[in-house]
Design a protein around this motif. Structure first.
Motif, mmCIF file in Angstrom:
data_model
loop_
_atom_site.group_PDB
_atom_site.id
_atom_site.type_symbol
_atom_site.label_atom_id
_atom_site.label_comp_id
_atom_site.label_asym_id
_atom_site.label_seq_id
_atom_site.Cartn_x
_atom_site.Cartn_y
_atom_site.Cartn_z
ATOM 1 N N GLU A 143 19.061 24.887 -52.283
ATOM 2 C CA GLU A 143 20.283 24.973 -51.475
ATOM 3 C C GLU A 143 21.301 25.919 -52.113
ATOM 4 O O GLU A 143 22.017 26.636 -51.413
ATOM 5 C CB GLU A 143 20.884 23.590 -51.254
ATOM 6 C CG GLU A 143 20.046 22.691 -50.371
ATOM 7 C CD GLU A 143 19.837 23.238 -48.957
ATOM 8 O OE1 GLU A 143 20.800 23.723 -48.340
ATOM 9 O OE2 GLU A 143 18.694 23.161 -48.470
ATOM 10 N N SER B 93 19.688 6.397 -45.179
ATOM 11 C CA SER B 93 18.444 7.170 -45.244
ATOM 12 C C SER B 93 18.440 8.171 -46.400
ATOM 13 O O SER B 93 17.392 8.711 -46.738
ATOM 14 C CB SER B 93 18.203 7.911 -43.919
ATOM 15 O OG SER B 93 19.177 8.924 -43.734
ATOM 16 N N TRP B 94 19.606 8.429 -46.994
ATOM 17 C CA TRP B 94 19.656 9.365 -48.108
ATOM 18 C C TRP B 94 19.020 8.723 -49.335
ATOM 19 O O TRP B 94 19.303 7.561 -49.656
ATOM 20 C CB TRP B 94 21.089 9.768 -48.426
ATOM 21 C CG TRP B 94 21.768 10.528 -47.332
ATOM 22 C CD1 TRP B 94 21.195 11.166 -46.278
ATOM 23 C CD2 TRP B 94 23.176 10.711 -47.180
ATOM 24 N NE1 TRP B 94 22.147 11.740 -45.482
ATOM 25 C CE2 TRP B 94 23.379 11.472 -46.022
ATOM 26 C CE3 TRP B 94 24.269 10.296 -47.921
ATOM 27 C CZ2 TRP B 94 24.638 11.844 -45.590
ATOM 28 C CZ3 TRP B 94 25.534 10.668 -47.496
ATOM 29 C CH2 TRP B 94 25.712 11.439 -46.340
ATOM 30 N N ALA C 245 28.047 7.376 -46.842
ATOM 31 C CA ALA C 245 26.683 7.433 -47.360
ATOM 32 C C ALA C 245 25.751 6.871 -46.309
ATOM 33 O O ALA C 245 25.927 5.747 -45.842
ATOM 34 C CB ALA C 245 26.577 6.643 -48.658
ATOM 35 N N ASP C 246 24.784 7.652 -45.937
ATOM 36 C CA ASP C 246 23.784 7.239 -44.968
ATOM 37 C C ASP C 246 22.675 6.499 -45.719
ATOM 38 O O ASP C 246 22.217 6.953 -46.761
ATOM 39 C CB ASP C 246 23.233 8.490 -44.281
ATOM 40 C CG ASP C 246 22.316 8.185 -43.124
ATOM 41 O OD1 ASP C 246 21.397 7.364 -43.306
ATOM 42 O OD2 ASP C 246 22.513 8.775 -42.059
ATOM 43 N N TYR D 254 14.927 16.383 -56.741
ATOM 44 C CA TYR D 254 16.367 16.642 -56.726
ATOM 45 C C TYR D 254 16.649 18.087 -57.152
ATOM 46 O O TYR D 254 17.339 18.824 -56.451
ATOM 47 C CB TYR D 254 17.084 15.660 -57.657
ATOM 48 C CG TYR D 254 18.572 15.874 -57.715
ATOM 49 C CD1 TYR D 254 19.425 15.162 -56.896
ATOM 50 C CD2 TYR D 254 19.139 16.806 -58.591
ATOM 51 C CE1 TYR D 254 20.795 15.358 -56.943
ATOM 52 C CE2 TYR D 254 20.500 17.009 -58.640
ATOM 53 C CZ TYR D 254 21.322 16.288 -57.811
ATOM 54 O OH TYR D 254 22.682 16.493 -57.854
ATOM 55 N N THR E 130 21.732 14.299 -51.464
ATOM 56 C CA THR E 130 22.017 14.963 -50.195
ATOM 57 C C THR E 130 22.080 16.474 -50.423
ATOM 58 O O THR E 130 23.161 17.081 -50.407
ATOM 59 C CB THR E 130 23.345 14.464 -49.590
ATOM 60 O OG1 THR E 130 24.364 14.591 -50.584
ATOM 61 C CG2 THR E 130 23.254 13.027 -49.149
ATOM 62 N N PHE F 68 21.487 19.062 -48.621
ATOM 63 C CA PHE F 68 22.121 19.871 -47.578
ATOM 64 C C PHE F 68 23.630 19.939 -47.775
ATOM 65 O O PHE F 68 24.272 20.931 -47.437
ATOM 66 C CB PHE F 68 21.787 19.330 -46.179
ATOM 67 C CG PHE F 68 22.398 17.981 -45.902
ATOM 68 C CD1 PHE F 68 23.678 17.876 -45.377
ATOM 69 C CD2 PHE F 68 21.699 16.818 -46.182
ATOM 70 C CE1 PHE F 68 24.244 16.632 -45.131
ATOM 71 C CE2 PHE F 68 22.252 15.576 -45.933
ATOM 72 C CZ PHE F 68 23.528 15.477 -45.413
ATOM 73 N N GLY F 69 24.211 18.877 -48.338
ATOM 74 C CA GLY F 69 25.656 18.855 -48.583
ATOM 75 C C GLY F 69 26.075 19.816 -49.681
ATOM 76 O O GLY F 69 27.218 20.289 -49.695
ATOM 77 N N LYS G 248 24.041 9.504 -54.136
ATOM 78 C CA LYS G 248 22.924 9.663 -53.204
ATOM 79 C C LYS G 248 22.476 11.121 -53.232
ATOM 80 O O LYS G 248 23.268 12.026 -53.490
ATOM 81 C CB LYS G 248 23.339 9.308 -51.775
ATOM 82 C CG LYS G 248 23.934 7.938 -51.624
ATOM 83 C CD LYS G 248 22.913 6.861 -51.808
ATOM 84 C CE LYS G 248 23.532 5.510 -51.511
ATOM 85 N NZ LYS G 248 22.883 4.430 -52.178
ATOM 86 N N SER H 89 15.354 20.735 -54.693
ATOM 87 C CA SER H 89 16.138 20.746 -53.455
ATOM 88 C C SER H 89 17.530 21.338 -53.663
ATOM 89 O O SER H 89 17.985 22.161 -52.869
ATOM 90 C CB SER H 89 16.258 19.328 -52.906
ATOM 91 O OG SER H 89 14.993 18.794 -52.644
ATOM 92 N N TYR H 90 18.213 20.914 -54.723
ATOM 93 C CA TYR H 90 19.579 21.384 -54.949
ATOM 94 C C TYR H 90 19.608 22.851 -55.361
ATOM 95 O O TYR H 90 20.471 23.608 -54.906
ATOM 96 C CB TYR H 90 20.289 20.509 -55.988
ATOM 97 C CG TYR H 90 20.925 19.275 -55.363
ATOM 98 C CD1 TYR H 90 22.298 19.188 -55.189
ATOM 99 C CD2 TYR H 90 20.141 18.222 -54.917
ATOM 100 C CE1 TYR H 90 22.875 18.070 -54.610
ATOM 101 C CE2 TYR H 90 20.714 17.099 -54.337
ATOM 102 C CZ TYR H 90 22.073 17.033 -54.176
ATOM 103 O OH TYR H 90 22.649 15.936 -53.596
#
Length: 151
Positions: free
Chosen positions: A71, A9-10, A6-7, A64, A21, A23-24, A19, A67-68
């Motif tokens: 993607e 920045s996420w 886990a970064d 969220y 993410t 893009f994941g 978190k 974005s999801y």
């Protein structure tokens, strides 16, 4: 060959383990396509939690979902056989490990009222428009009829 990272920045959520993410999401859908010969995929539980006082203007959940879902649509353009997507959860519900402390719902349930009214959050209205429009209308084409609120 599995690791969990886990970064910092996420963006965080109401769950210590979760978190944001987006893009994941596309990456895992494409990995499933490649690893398992592009099986039909149905996303049945996708969402983000919050803690603290109930907030009906849940802009972080809208971020969220936007974005999801975006993607997921990109993964469909990648030829992933994604056949369905649903949000987790329609209502704030009991989470096994944390009770009612983490809220994933797009509707707030007022548990102090014996009638248990369900109050739509801003994310419920956003998600309803995505469902009604079957995605995101192109704003360059002007107002789309699906964005009109039902009477």
């Amino acid at each position: 060959g599995v690791a969990s990272i886990a970064d910092r920045s996420w963006p965080a959520s109401g769950s210590f383990w979760l978190k944001m993410t987006p893009f994941g999401f596309r990456r895992i859908l494409n990995w499933l396509k490649e690893e398992y010969n592009n099986p039909p995929i149905y996303i049945t539980e996708n969402g983000v939690s919050r803690r603290g006082d109930p907030e009906l203007n849940d802009t972080d959940r809208i971020y969220y979902l936007r974005s999801y879902i975006n993607e997921a649509l990109k993964a469909v353009q990648d030829k992933v056989d994604l056949r369905g997507y649903t949000v987790w959860s329609v209502m704030d519900n009991f989470e096994w490990a944390t009770g009612f402390a983490e809220r994933f719902g797009v509707h707030y349930v007022n548990r102090s009222d014996p009638a248990l009214p369900r109050i739509p959050k801003a994310s419920a209205k956003f998600y309803a428009s995505v469902v009604r429009c079957n995605g995101f209308p192109d704003p360059a084409q002007g107002p789309h009829p699906c964005l009109q609120q039902p009477e």
